[in-house]
Motif scaffolding. Structure first.
Motif, short mmCIF file in Angstrom:
data_model
loop_
_atom_site.label_atom_id
_atom_site.label_comp_id
_atom_site.label_asym_id
_atom_site.label_seq_id
_atom_site.Cartn_x
_atom_site.Cartn_y
_atom_site.Cartn_z
N SER A 44 -7.88 -8.65 1.51
CA SER A 44 -8.99 -8.74 0.63
C SER A 44 -9.62 -6.99 1.23
O SER A 44 -10.27 -6.49 0.30
CB SER A 44 -9.90 -9.77 -0.20
N GLU A 45 -9.87 -7.59 2.27
CA GLU A 45 -10.27 -5.81 2.80
C GLU A 45 -9.49 -5.13 3.25
O GLU A 45 -10.14 -4.60 4.65
CB GLU A 45 -11.44 -6.93 3.87
N TYR A 46 -8.66 -5.16 3.32
CA TYR A 46 -7.65 -4.37 3.65
C TYR A 46 -7.97 -2.63 3.18
O TYR A 46 -8.02 -2.04 1.67
CB TYR A 46 -6.37 -4.07 3.18
N ILE A 56 -8.24 -0.56 -0.63
CA ILE A 56 -9.83 -0.37 -2.00
C ILE A 56 -9.67 1.17 -2.28
O ILE A 56 -10.54 1.78 -2.88
CB ILE A 56 -10.80 -0.99 -0.90
N TYR A 101 0.72 -1.61 -0.13
CA TYR A 101 0.45 0.08 -0.24
C TYR A 101 1.10 1.15 0.31
O TYR A 101 0.58 2.15 -0.86
CB TYR A 101 -1.15 -0.13 1.00
N GLU A 107 -3.23 -3.37 -5.72
CA GLU A 107 -3.86 -4.83 -6.13
C GLU A 107 -3.61 -5.69 -5.31
O GLU A 107 -3.95 -6.92 -4.91
CB GLU A 107 -3.96 -4.68 -6.96
N LEU A 134 -4.52 -5.88 -1.67
CA LEU A 134 -5.49 -6.41 -1.58
C LEU A 134 -5.19 -7.96 -2.13
O LEU A 134 -6.72 -8.64 -1.26
CB LEU A 134 -6.54 -6.15 -2.52
#
Length: 320
Positions: free
Chosen positions: A190-192, A196, A163, A183, A186
């Motif tokens: 997947s819920e960071y 997102i 990130y 990407e 994630l």
């Protein structure tokens, strides 16, 4: 998909009564407040008797600092700064004061405190992330990359690393690679929410409205609520003429942060739109202009001299 976070009952009065309280406990109370209105209500009751803390704690300075921490949790940032500057200077209070400075755009002050917090709490991803934010907001992109190398082994499986790599790439103008790093984040989680949101923001800027909307709506199902995502999603709904949905987004923000200036402004606009007729083309232009003018300058990479000059003039958004 992760299950919903279950919030344990929290005794917020320990902020006034416990002589020593660690940073994890403080952040745990803050997170619980963001997750449930019940905890917020308890915290507001604790705040109402904050002046009693000097009877329970060993010094008036410590009591004032605790009041500042509670003010920060309740989105009373200016009052929090006043109390934390006056109160005792513990590691915990210093970190919270650094966050307050960051929120108010006093980035140089924030960086000084958060650098000290980084040394004191180098194992905390929250603190490391706040320190990296302070580096970015003071234009120190190379220092962020160096710091990421230092913590690489410690946070090898954390989405935080790709990130912040992505943020650095954005600051350097390499937007395609930045999106790839988001990407990658994630792929690890997947819920960071930060990744997102940033990916949604990139889609928004490049006119990929459907992709942006899907990502913003993903954030609605995560807890704690992502405030900036709700603001941007509300603007999306207004663009589509779905003013009731937009109003719900702004109301959700204000339930958590009653003093949020952009949410208060946009809520009034959405309310007006429910009872007034606007030409569709004019309305869209107005919404696009509002979105542009409301963007915080902190989301743009500016030279340090320019950023410092704007901070001195208390200019926080493009509109200002």
């Amino acid at each position: 998909m992760k299950t919903a976070t279950k919030v344990k009952d929290i005794d917020t009065d320990i902020l006034l009564e416990k002589e020593n309280i660690d940073l994890d406990s403080i952040l745990g109370i803050h997170k619980a407040m963001l997750l449930t209105m019940k905890t917020r209500g308890q915290l507001e009751k604790t705040f109402s008797r904050a002046d009693e803390a000097k009877k329970e704690l060993s010094s008036q300075a410590k009591a004032i600092a605790r009041k500042g921490i509670i003010c920060w949790m309740l989105d009373k940032t200016a009052e929090a700064i006043k109390c934390l500057e006056e109160g005792s200077s513990t590691d915990e209070a210093g970190y919270i004061l650094g966050l307050c400075y960051l929120e108010m755009g006093q980035n140089e002050k924030a960086h000084k405190l958060l650098a000290a917090s980084y040394k004191a709490y180098s194992d905390s991803p929250e603190v490391v992330g706040s320190y990296l934010d302070s580096l970015l907001k003071t234009g120190q992109v190379d220092e962020v990359l160096q710091a990421l190398q230092k913590v690489k082994s410690k946070f090898a499986k954390s989405p935080m690393l790709p990130y912040y790599q992505g943020l650095c790439l954005e600051y350097q103008g390499d937007y395609d690679k930045a999106e790839e790093e988001y990407e990658n984040a994630l792929d690890l989680d997947s819920e960071y929410a930060p990744a997102i949101f940033r990916l949604a923001y990139r889609m928004d800027l490049t006119g990929k409205d459907e992709a942006a909307l899907e990502l913003y709506e993903r954030l609605l199902h995560l807890k704690p609520t992502h405030i900036n995502a709700l603001i941007n999603l509300g603007l999306f709904y207004e663009d589509k003429g779905e003013n009731q949905k937009a109003l719900e987004c702004y109301n959700t923000v204000l339930n958590i942060h009653p003093n949020h200036p952009r949410a208060n402004l946009y809520r009034e606009d959405a309310r007006s739109s429910l009872v007034m007729y606007y030409d569709d083309n004019l309305k869209r232009k107005e919404q696009e202009l509002k979105r542009l003018l409301g963007q915080p300058l902190s989301e743009f990479h500016l030279p340090t001299r320019a950023r410092n000059g704007l901070d001195e003039l208390n200019i926080k958004t493009i509109g200002e």
